[in-house]
Design an enzyme around this catalytic site. Structure first.
Site, PDB file in Angstrom:
ATOM      1  N   ASP A   1      43.308  39.982  37.932  1.00 37.00           N
ATOM      2  CA  ASP A   1      42.831  40.694  36.745  1.00 37.00           C
ATOM      3  C   ASP A   1      43.165  39.852  35.526  1.00 37.00           C
ATOM      4  O   ASP A   1      44.333  39.491  35.309  1.00 37.00           O
ATOM      5  CB  ASP A   1      43.495  42.064  36.635  1.00 37.00           C
ATOM      6  CG  ASP A   1      42.971  43.048  37.682  1.00 37.00           C
ATOM      7  OD1 ASP A   1      42.142  42.639  38.519  1.00 37.00           O
ATOM      8  OD2 ASP A   1      43.398  44.216  37.662  1.00 37.00           O
TER       9      ASP A   1
ATOM     10  N   ASP B   1      34.290  53.557  39.540  1.00 33.71           N
ATOM     11  CA  ASP B   1      35.658  53.900  39.167  1.00 33.71           C
ATOM     12  C   ASP B   1      35.690  55.390  38.838  1.00 33.71           C
ATOM     13  O   ASP B   1      34.929  55.850  37.986  1.00 33.71           O
ATOM     14  CB  ASP B   1      36.094  53.078  37.960  1.00 33.71           C
ATOM     15  CG  ASP B   1      35.928  51.591  38.204  1.00 33.71           C
ATOM     16  OD1 ASP B   1      36.208  51.149  39.339  1.00 33.71           O
ATOM     17  OD2 ASP B   1      35.513  50.870  37.281  1.00 33.71           O
TER      18      ASP B   1
END
Length: 246
Positions: free
Chosen positions: A12, A133
């Site tokens: 990330d 998500d």
């Protein structure tokens, strides 16, 4: 490793560094490596044969913000790399695939512009992944800053049969928390569609890998993303790979 169950170690990216967040909150970032290309190389040496990369700044900005770091990762490794975060136009999709990515992940675009995703998936078989998500079962977008009124399962069904290569399914409440992956939610998503589903969020141990593999359902869960537990040493890479292959 050759396995029907895929392990995707995560890189990330925030401000050019490799970080992990808690529940997607940008102000709760822990920096793990200032050199993402070095981290990619470390994962390859551990035996992982693919990489999941997220441009966190890009997810909020709606455009690529860590492009240099992504290109450095691509230059440093020869394993397949998938990228999500801020990719919302066909031009961006094409540019990233031409830069060497194996797959692009579309999240906000999947909710806001499903026709873009469908047309890209048809034109680019095997290279377009949808990121879903979820917060309490509903789709969150714009770097998880907004929760929509669409259920995650309903969004998944929109892309059935259009050539989408996979769904990356995240339970936001567990992301970065190491509380265990939400196997029930992931299995529900896998039951809803014939698209391969990759679990994300909260993987805490090798037991989570076993649980996902054995979850059953209409479509087997195809893999999982490994984040904080891998960085913190709670998951042994060799054991994880052996479990995925078993």
């Amino acid at each position: 490793m050759t396995s029907s169950f895929e392990l995707w170690p995560a890189i990330d990216l925030k401000d050019g560094q490799c970080v992990r967040l808690l529940r997607g909150e940008m102000d709760k970032a822990t920096a793990f490596n200032p050199d993402p290309a070095d981290q990619a190389d470390r994962f390859r040496k551990m035996g992982f044969d693919r990489l999941h990369v997220v441009d966190l700044n890009g997810a909020f900005a709606g455009d690529s913000a860590n492009g240099d770091a992504v290109r450095a990762i691509l230059a440093s490794t020869d394993v397949p790399v998938q990228l999500g975060g801020g990719i919302r136009t066909r031009a961006q999709i094409d540019a990233w695939l031409e830069a060497g990515l194996s797959r692009v992940i579309l999240g906000t675009a999947a909710l806001r512009d499903p026709e873009l995703v469908k047309s890209a998936a048809k034109a680019l078989p095997g290279q377009v992944v949808v990121g879903i998500d979820a917060k309490d079962g509903y789709v969150a977008v714009e770097g998880w800053a907004e929760t929509s009124d669409m259920k995650a399962v309903e969004l998944a069904k929109i892309f059935e049969g259009c050539g989408v290569a996979g769904l990356v399914v995240t339970d936001i409440s567990r992301d970065g928390m190491k509380t265990g992956v939400n196997i029930a939610f992931t299995a529900e998503m896998a039951d809803a569609v014939a698209i391969p589903v990759i679990a994300s969020g909260g993987v805490a141990s090798v037991d989570d890998i076993s649980g996902l593999k054995n979850a059953g359902g209409r479509t087997a869960i195809s893999g999982t993303i490994l984040g904080r537990a891998l960085y913190d040493g709670d998951i042994d890479p060799a054991q994880a790979i052996a479990t995925a292959k078993a």
